[in-house]
Design a protein around this motif. Sequence first.
Motif, mmCIF file in Angstrom:
data_model
loop_
_atom_site.group_PDB
_atom_site.id
_atom_site.type_symbol
_atom_site.label_atom_id
_atom_site.label_comp_id
_atom_site.label_asym_id
_atom_site.label_seq_id
_atom_site.Cartn_x
_atom_site.Cartn_y
_atom_site.Cartn_z
ATOM 1 N N ILE A 116 0.534 30.807 66.849
ATOM 2 C CA ILE A 116 1.764 31.606 66.785
ATOM 3 C C ILE A 116 2.100 32.180 68.157
ATOM 4 O O ILE A 116 3.257 32.146 68.601
ATOM 5 C CB ILE A 116 1.617 32.722 65.734
ATOM 6 N N THR A 140 6.355 35.153 56.569
ATOM 7 C CA THR A 140 4.958 35.163 56.992
ATOM 8 C C THR A 140 4.065 34.741 55.829
ATOM 9 O O THR A 140 4.491 34.717 54.675
ATOM 10 C CB THR A 140 4.557 36.563 57.464
ATOM 11 N N GLU A 148 -0.174 37.974 61.854
ATOM 12 C CA GLU A 148 0.793 37.026 62.388
ATOM 13 C C GLU A 148 1.808 37.719 63.285
ATOM 14 O O GLU A 148 2.200 37.174 64.332
ATOM 15 C CB GLU A 148 1.469 36.285 61.238
ATOM 16 N N THR A 275 6.318 31.737 62.410
ATOM 17 C CA THR A 275 5.230 31.967 61.455
ATOM 18 C C THR A 275 5.241 31.035 60.257
ATOM 19 O O THR A 275 4.192 30.785 59.666
ATOM 20 C CB THR A 275 5.266 33.416 60.945
#
Length: 306
Positions: A116, A140, A148, A275
């Motif tokens: 990420i 997410t 994340e 994400t």
Amino acid sequence: MPLSPMPLPPAALRRVLEAAYAEDAPHGDLTSLVLIPESARATAELRARVPGIFSGGPVVEAGFRMHDPEARVELPVAEGAPFEAGTVLARITGRARELLTAERVVLNLVQRMSAIATLTARYVELTAGTKARIVDTRKTTPGLRELERYAVRCGGGRNHRFSLSDAVMAKDNHLAVLTGGDPAKLTDVLSAARDRLGHTTHFEVEVDAIEQIEPVLAAGVDTIMLDNFTPAQLREGVALVAGRAIVEASGGVNLGTVAEIAAAGVDVISVGALTHSVANLDLGLDVVLDTSEPVAPEPVPEGILP
């Protein structure tokens, strides 16, 4: 040296790790209990197989020390720093059983977080020289949002609202319910909502047509999201808003389009792909027995075999 991202909340990290270890070793690590002597010590190295941006140092520290509080953790690469293939990202020395029990959960999380951060950094690089901020979305992985979004910050991006409780964000479905499809009602329904909010609560509204911009701005919103606008439409929208609200672009954003979107003059570009569709970065974690002291085999404790 990269700027330090806003820290990862320890309580959130602990919740994730506890849930992950409860899933992965609900009654202990049977393999390590059977094969590895309790006195054995080892060193684990987390090594990059491809280039990237590092995110996950707090996960390495907390994840291994949750099993071995006396483990020694070295992190030669800073959070948010670039690395090349072959770089040692972390080195952990401690009890071999506990290292082997902890390693998969830690590796899974750090691979995802570094992926990420790496993808976010590419978007940030492509928008350099503009005022646009790259931000994430609520798309997410359930349960991993804190990690994340921390990874997005490691990559130089910013965070959107954290949850549905953090701000008012009226999207097309909300407006359809409120107005029945009649754009003439937009200002009144949004103004009434604005009047019910505290002065510190942020109010954002999504529009999908140029004609909606003026009625929405008349309600005094803080941010207007231009959804699925072409670059030409974005430039028109930015000119029309003329600084009266923050302008966010969303929809159709990818590595091939983000530079042109940023050049249109928007303040924020939200990217769900940071994400929701990233592939884990290829990292490896190898554990090597410390042979400086001989280790005698031990009997398997009674009652641990299924």
